[in-house]
Structures are given as C-alpha cells and as structure tokens.
Design a protein around this motif. Structure first.
Motif, short mmCIF file in Angstrom:
data_model
loop_
_atom_site.label_atom_id
_atom_site.label_comp_id
_atom_site.label_asym_id
_atom_site.label_seq_id
_atom_site.Cartn_x
_atom_site.Cartn_y
_atom_site.Cartn_z
N LYS A 93 0.93 -0.79 0.45
CA LYS A 93 0.42 0.32 -0.05
C LYS A 93 0.96 1.34 0.15
N GLU A 96 2.55 1.21 -3.32
CA GLU A 96 1.91 2.34 -4.45
C GLU A 96 1.59 3.77 -4.25
N TYR A 97 0.96 3.80 -2.41
CA TYR A 97 1.20 5.72 -2.13
C TYR A 97 2.67 6.16 -2.76
N ASN A 99 4.55 5.86 -5.70
CA ASN A 99 4.73 5.45 -6.17
C ASN A 99 3.48 6.25 -7.52
N GLY A 100 2.79 6.26 -6.39
CA GLY A 100 1.33 7.73 -7.65
C GLY A 100 1.78 8.82 -6.83
N GLY A 101 2.62 9.31 -6.13
CA GLY A 101 3.06 10.30 -6.16
C GLY A 101 3.73 10.80 -6.88
N ASN A 103 3.45 9.27 -10.55
CA ASN A 103 3.03 9.27 -11.64
C ASN A 103 2.02 10.45 -12.26
N GLU A 104 1.55 11.30 -10.94
CA GLU A 104 0.62 11.89 -10.66
C GLU A 104 1.13 13.64 -10.93
#
Lengths: 104, 178
Positions: A93, A96-97, A99-101, A103-104
């Motif tokens: 989790k 993913e958090y 990684n999302g930071g 990509n966004e």
C-alpha cells in the motif's frame, strides 16, 4: 538497497530458503544471493539471531570426513514468514502511494 | 594467508568459537566446490575485516553517546552545569542583539529629539541657544550612532557565525554551490 530495509528482508529470505528444506551455510548464501546480496560475514549474525529467537534449529551431520552444520526452520520461523507476508500487504500500500506520487 | 592462519585470526579478533567453526565450514565447502584456498581466504578475509570495522565504528559512536549520558547521570553537577551553560549562551546572544540595536535606536531617537527641541525652542529662545541645545544632542546622537553602527555590524556577524556553527547553514550553502 537501503541498509535498514535490507536488514529486515535478509532474515525472512534466509527463513524462506530454509522453508524449502534444511540447508547449510554455503548453500544458504548461494540460494539467497539469487534474490538479494548477502555475504558470508552477514549470514553468520543472521543465523545466530534466528537461532536465538527459536526461528531455526541446527543439527550437525558428517560430510566428507568433517561435520557440517545444517539449519532447519521451526514453527516459529514459519510463523515469522507468515507475519512478513501480512506486513508486505501494508508495505505494498505504501509502495503504491509513493509510486502514485511520482506518476501524478 | 592460508586457512589455518585465517581461522586463528578470527579466533584472536572475535574470540567466538562458533564463528571460527562457521568460517571453517564455509572454507571447506568452497574448497570442495573447486575454489582455490588463496581466492577463498582473500574474499573472506576482506569480508571479515569490513564487518569488524563496521562493528568498531558502531562501538565508537555508541561509546561517545554513553560517555555524555554517563557524565550527565553520574555527576550531580553535570546536568545543572549544562543547563546553566545553555541559558548563559542564550542570554549572551539576546543581550548582544538587544545592546547593539538599542544603541542604534538611541542614536535615531536622539536625532528626532533634537528636531523636536529645535522646533520647540525656535521663536522663544535665541538662535545661539537653540543651536547649542540641538547641536549637543546631535553630537551625542552621532557618537552613539557610530558606536551603534559598529555594534550592529558586529552582532550581525556574530548571529551569522552562530547560525553557521550550530545550525549548519554553511553546509547547506556549500551544497548549493556544488
């Protein structure tokens, strides 16, 4: 890899190797080295720590005219791997958090 | 160095029989796998030395911390002395700043006061009397102003020195330059 993360992973990697069957020092190093870097001097304190914690037991077996020390995982060792697998879900989790930071 | 010498070295440096047995077995296994003794000992010796150095460095780090903590707990005067030093240091910093800036403010207040006095005396007193009063206040303000200027300059440098010394601003500055 970060030293602290690696330290936590190495213990479980050694246990996972032993969960596949009992093994000895040199063989453990070869098996674990396939997935994570480990040296001879690193393995000894890990084995000592796991043995003290009751996560593995040792037996001495005659081999080529000398004694070879074999390590076998215990029920507590298996439980430690299961705990790690649960912890991994939380880690995933976090990953993913992070990684999302990016990509966004 | 051969196997025997290496194992003796481990025993001498670690004093751990189990570690000697561990390395003994590892060397034998690697030799059985076809590696040469020289190559095996070279690799293991490097690994062992690296690990010992790491241990030593950790011990030294912990040692320093324990010396400071030990001194604080063992000695009855160490904690109050440390607290006193801290308070004194902060007091010096504040008083330096307060003194320098009050000198500068006094000089400015002196100029303003001399102008008020000049306006107040004009028309009621002679020009010479007004000049004498205003002039003396202005001279006094000027002297205070010059001292204040150097005091403020010194204190600003002192503040920068403190920031660099205790908050590592210089390090950050150097990193930026890189």
């Amino acid at each position: 890899m970060d030293a602290q993360i690696k330290k936590g992973l190495l213990d479980v990697c050694v246990l996972a190797t032993l969960a596949r069957g009992e093994s000895y020092g040199w063989q453990i190093i070869k098996d674990v080295s396939d997935v994570i870097e480990i040296s001879e001097s690193t393995l000894y304190p890990i084995l000592k720590r796991l043995e003290t914690g009751g996560l593995l037991i040792t037996t001495e077996v005659a081999h080529n005219g000398r004694l070879r020390r074999y390590f076998r995982i215990t029920k507590d060792g298996i439980a430690r791997i299961k705990d790690f697998k649960e912890e991994y879900k939380s880690l995933l989790k976090i990953y993913e958090y992070i990684n999302g930071g990016i990509n966004e | 160095m051969n196997k025997e010498q290496f194992l003796k070295r481990i025993k001498r440096e670690s004093g751990d029989e189990a570690l000697v047995a561990y390395y003994d077995e590892l060397i034998s296994d690697r030799l059985d796998a076809g590696e040469t003794e020289t190559a095996v000992i070279k690799v293991l010796s490097y690994e062992f030395s690296k690990k010992e150095l790491e241990k030593e460095s950790t011990k030294r780090g912990k040692g320093k911390t324990w010396i400071v903590l030990g001194a604080l707990f063992v000695s009855p005067w160490a904690a109050p002395a440390l607290l006193g030093l801290g308070i004194a240091f902060i007091a010096i910093f504040l008083s330096f700043n307060a003194a320098a800036f009050s000198l500068a403010i006094s000089a400015m207040a002196g100029v303003v006061w001399s102008l008020i006095v000049a306006f107040g005396l004009m028309g009621t007193e002679s020009a010479g009397y007004v000049l004498l009063n205003v002039g003396s206040v202005l001279v006094a303000s000027g002297i205070v102003g010059i001292i204040g200027y150097f005091a403020v300059k010194f204190v600003l440098k002192f503040n920068v020195w403190l920031s660099v010394k205790f908050f590592g601003l210089a390090k950050r500055k150097k990193e930026k330059v890189k």
